[in-house]
Design a protein around this motif. Sequence first.
Motif, PDB file in Angstrom:
ATOM      1  N   UNK A 148     -18.414 -44.924  17.534  1.00 10.66           N
ATOM      2  CA  UNK A 148     -19.475 -45.682  18.207  1.00 10.66           C
ATOM      3  C   UNK A 148     -20.842 -45.110  17.882  1.00 10.66           C
ATOM      4  N   UNK A 149     -21.835 -45.960  17.713  1.00 10.36           N
ATOM      5  CA  UNK A 149     -23.190 -45.435  17.551  1.00 10.36           C
ATOM      6  C   UNK A 149     -23.674 -44.751  18.832  1.00 10.36           C
ATOM      7  N   UNK A 150     -24.431 -43.679  18.645  1.00 12.58           N
ATOM      8  CA  UNK A 150     -25.058 -42.964  19.768  1.00 12.58           C
ATOM      9  C   UNK A 150     -26.556 -42.906  19.501  1.00 12.58           C
ATOM     10  N   UNK A 151     -27.331 -43.282  20.512  1.00  7.71           N
ATOM     11  CA  UNK A 151     -28.782 -43.122  20.454  1.00  7.71           C
ATOM     12  C   UNK A 151     -29.169 -42.024  21.439  1.00  7.71           C
ATOM     13  N   UNK A 152     -30.007 -41.111  21.009  1.00 11.76           N
ATOM     14  CA  UNK A 152     -30.530 -40.067  21.901  1.00 11.76           C
ATOM     15  C   UNK A 152     -32.005 -40.332  22.164  1.00 11.76           C
ATOM     16  N   UNK A 153     -32.367 -40.365  23.448  1.00 10.20           N
ATOM     17  CA  UNK A 153     -33.770 -40.473  23.846  1.00 10.20           C
ATOM     18  C   UNK A 153     -34.136 -39.137  24.502  1.00 10.20           C
ATOM     19  N   UNK A 154     -34.826 -38.269  23.751  1.00 11.29           N
ATOM     20  CA  UNK A 154     -35.065 -36.891  24.230  1.00 11.29           C
ATOM     21  C   UNK A 154     -36.288 -36.813  25.144  1.00 11.29           C
ATOM     22  N   UNK A 155     -36.265 -37.538  26.255  1.00 12.20           N
ATOM     23  CA  UNK A 155     -37.430 -37.624  27.141  1.00 12.20           C
ATOM     24  C   UNK A 155     -37.883 -36.230  27.579  1.00 12.20           C
ATOM     25  N   UNK A 156     -39.110 -35.921  27.295  1.00 11.43           N
ATOM     26  CA  UNK A 156     -39.667 -34.649  27.767  1.00 11.43           C
ATOM     27  C   UNK A 156     -39.277 -33.445  26.918  1.00 11.43           C
ATOM     28  N   UNK A 157     -38.646 -33.673  25.757  1.00  8.13           N
ATOM     29  CA  UNK A 157     -38.404 -32.520  24.878  1.00  8.13           C
ATOM     30  C   UNK A 157     -39.768 -31.907  24.559  1.00  8.13           C
ATOM     31  N   UNK A 158     -39.859 -30.625  24.693  1.00  8.28           N
ATOM     32  CA  UNK A 158     -41.149 -29.958  24.529  1.00  8.28           C
ATOM     33  C   UNK A 158     -41.833 -29.694  25.860  1.00  8.28           C
ATOM     34  N   UNK A 159     -41.470 -30.451  26.889  1.00 11.30           N
ATOM     35  CA  UNK A 159     -42.091 -30.238  28.203  1.00 11.30           C
ATOM     36  C   UNK A 159     -41.392 -29.130  28.967  1.00 11.30           C
ATOM     37  N   UNK A 160     -40.126 -28.894  28.660  1.00 12.10           N
ATOM     38  CA  UNK A 160     -39.404 -27.782  29.277  1.00 12.10           C
ATOM     39  C   UNK A 160     -38.401 -27.243  28.279  1.00 12.10           C
ATOM     40  N   UNK A 161     -38.119 -25.950  28.398  1.00  5.22           N
ATOM     41  CA  UNK A 161     -37.127 -25.321  27.544  1.00  5.22           C
ATOM     42  C   UNK A 161     -35.771 -25.980  27.748  1.00  5.22           C
ATOM     43  N   UNK A 162     -35.473 -26.299  29.001  1.00  3.44           N
ATOM     44  CA  UNK A 162     -34.185 -26.896  29.361  1.00  3.44           C
ATOM     45  C   UNK A 162     -33.960 -28.214  28.613  1.00  3.44           C
ATOM     46  N   UNK A 163     -34.980 -29.038  28.580  1.00  2.61           N
ATOM     47  CA  UNK A 163     -34.854 -30.325  27.886  1.00  2.61           C
ATOM     48  C   UNK A 163     -34.803 -30.126  26.363  1.00  2.61           C
ATOM     49  N   UNK A 164     -35.674 -29.274  25.879  1.00  5.27           N
ATOM     50  CA  UNK A 164     -35.698 -29.041  24.430  1.00  5.27           C
ATOM     51  C   UNK A 164     -34.355 -28.497  23.950  1.00  5.27           C
ATOM     52  N   UNK A 165     -33.855 -27.481  24.659  1.00  3.42           N
ATOM     53  CA  UNK A 165     -32.603 -26.855  24.241  1.00  3.42           C
ATOM     54  C   UNK A 165     -31.443 -27.845  24.294  1.00  3.42           C
ATOM     55  N   UNK A 166     -31.426 -28.642  25.356  1.00  2.78           N
ATOM     56  CA  UNK A 166     -30.331 -29.602  25.482  1.00  2.78           C
ATOM     57  C   UNK A 166     -30.397 -30.636  24.366  1.00  2.78           C
ATOM     58  N   UNK A 167     -31.588 -31.141  24.098  1.00  5.15           N
ATOM     59  CA  UNK A 167     -31.724 -32.144  23.031  1.00  5.15           C
ATOM     60  C   UNK A 167     -31.307 -31.565  21.680  1.00  5.15           C
TER      61      UNK A 167
END
Lengths: 273, 273, 273
Positions: A85-104
């Motif tokens: 299946x196709x997967x789309x990732x929307x990395x909302x706020x990557x760069x705004x927190x380490x937690x989001x960046x690392x997860x993305x």
Amino acid sequence: MFKNCLENVRGRIPLIHNITNYVTVNDVANVILACGGSPIMSDEAEDVEDITSLCGGLNINIGTLHKTSIEGIFRAGRRANELGHPIVLDPVGAGASEFRTDTALSLMKDLRLSAVRGNISEIRTLAGDRGNTKGVDADIADAVTEDTLDEAVAFVKAFSRKAGCIIAVTGAVDLVSDGISCFVIRNGRPEMGKITGTGCQLSGIMTAYLTANPDSPLEAAAASVCMMGLAGEIGWSRMQKGDGNATYRNRIIDAVYNMTGEELEKGAKYELR
Amino acid sequence: MFKNCLENVRGRIPLIHNITNYVTVNDVANVILACGGSPIMSDEAEDVEDITSLCGGLNINIGTLHKTSIEGIFRAGRRANELGHPIVLDPVGAGASEFRTDTALSLMKDLRLSAVRGNISEIRTLAGDRGNTKGVDADIADAVTEDTLDEAVAFVKAFSRKAGCIIAVTGAVDLVSDGISCFVIRNGRPEMGKITGTGCQLSGIMTAYLTANPDSPLEAAAASVCMMGLAGEIGWSRMQKGDGNATYRNRIIDAVYNMTGEELEKGAKYELR
Amino acid sequence: MFKNCLENVRGRIPLIHNITNYVTVNDVANVILACGGSPIMSDEAEDVEDITSLCGGLNINIGTLHKTSIEGIFRAGRRANELGHPIVLDPVGAGASEFRTDTALSLMKDLRLSAVRGNISEIRTLAGDRGNTKGVDADIADAVTEDTLDEAVAFVKAFSRKAGCIIAVTGAVDLVSDGISCFVIRNGRPEMGKITGTGCQLSGIMTAYLTANPDSPLEAAAASVCMMGLAGEIGWSRMQKGDGNATYRNRIIDAVYNMTGEELEKGAKYELR
């Protein structure tokens, strides 16, 4: 070309599994219905594998990411990969927190994604490039403008090759590349930035397009970007005195609902580089 | 009859405790206000018993069920049972995952429910019958049509007797039975399926109706189904060129807000079998 | 005065960190955008400190409080205090459950808040006074009316002094005090109570106003209350036959979006006591 992409969504009614934020989730569901898909939301680890197995595509959005939902995202993603299946990732706020960046970054590393769609600051962060995310909006210093377009196209192409998936950067000018070609898209209205979640909505639509058009992913992704921007233009043209961002939100989804393949084909403003 | 049911909601302003999904929760809150009730949302186990004690009815919806919220659902449900409050279960996606199916079945076994409202695939799943849930929508093979109506009425009656509560199946034709009688309802519009959460909204309204009409639960449940369908018809009649599912969503809630008891009585299309 | 307050919001575009409930979160985001701010939502303990550090103000709303999010609220609050950011607390349902009351009291004790905004029952509960919260709405016995106004003003002033922050009580008449002065505000429409989340929206707007107007917090808080009420009046004036609470919701946010500083200045109805 874009006409077929939209007609495939309307004809095939792709079932889309969404693991998304609680801010814009209702609009994401309604816009997926509007474009011809069918949405399901599920982020519980115990639930996601069954749900993803029923669906045709997976939309991952980290806008209100919780530590407890990361397991669900990975389980859904791995199953979606197994099923092709196709997967789309929307990395909302990557760069705004380490937690989001690392997860993305982990998601990009461990899953085989079809596309990553974000604003330029988020995408630059993920590319390890400069990236000045200002909350969930792109920093003005990063903005893709006519002046910076050549460099931005080169950057998006290069990052797409490195990441091994389509990269879609949306803003005043939108760029969608598979590493070889790059669609430069000029649909949309600046007032869309005054509505929460137009980006999230686009990621939902893009997942539906990719799912319904497995043989032409770049065109499908670009068509979805044109559709959202064109819906923003049509919705704006229906605004009346006293209307504001709440009504505009509804009019955009309405425009997605009513758009035909021919209207999309005719209204799409893009060049291929 | 239905006139009184609605007027009791508007006069008694039942306070409804909702443990519901984060996709459609805002619309559920607004539609409960629109029909004359007052909504509260709480799903934290530490919080739910106090909240349910203040309320008159409980609406349980498993649309984005989490493992961590199951304890809260059971604690709220047991307290509601102790207090004699009506409970409505909306088993969103039963049949789509084992996790949802099992949880819905446990709730039916351990709590004394007043009504279960779902689409035909969800309800057939819970009855242990065939049931081909396609995500959160009913499978077309299960659809209640004029051709399959006799069998469907018999099924709903039998399952209502077995379950010991009202069973409401909504779709092109809606069925609401207490095991003895069955309302066959023909209000509504097919375009309602293009809006996320009209079913969730109906479950919220139904809880308000059951709470405000303790002496006539079957009529109250049927009246709520007619109200939602009639609101769909009225909302549709106000649609203008260019409007789509986002505007339709608002117009349906608006129609609930403005509907009088007399309009409901006059517009309700049903037969009793 | 209020003109400047609004123009500062539109000019400075304060970034607001919201830890809020999932019922009204989308409207909160859109109304913060409408008034000129920029919203981010994040409630994960691992995420909140980075997010709050990027922002200028913090809006805490306990409308669907979870045990697991309390740590995130405190971590965000402490960081906001270190950085000198204004914090607004919206104690939704304080008095309706021990869990909510206790959490709201702990937040008032452990954090340095700029303002607490709630209905009269919630605020009386926090003051340790009588307080008859009826779910998430104020009890009619507590209502601030012209008859009880003198006592209510004295109560709000005294509680503001004791709490060491601005107290804003909203209802038919709104009171906003810093312990010395008290704005008595008569903007708004009773029909706003038929929309879920107008209070939550106001708390979001208030946070934006306090963040953009650090030198005049009382005026900023009062201006935000006038803006929400005036938007309710303007939105109501645009209602057409058949419109209800769903459309009214959109029209209020639209009115916030379109309001100029001069319109706010001219439309604000208040006296200072």
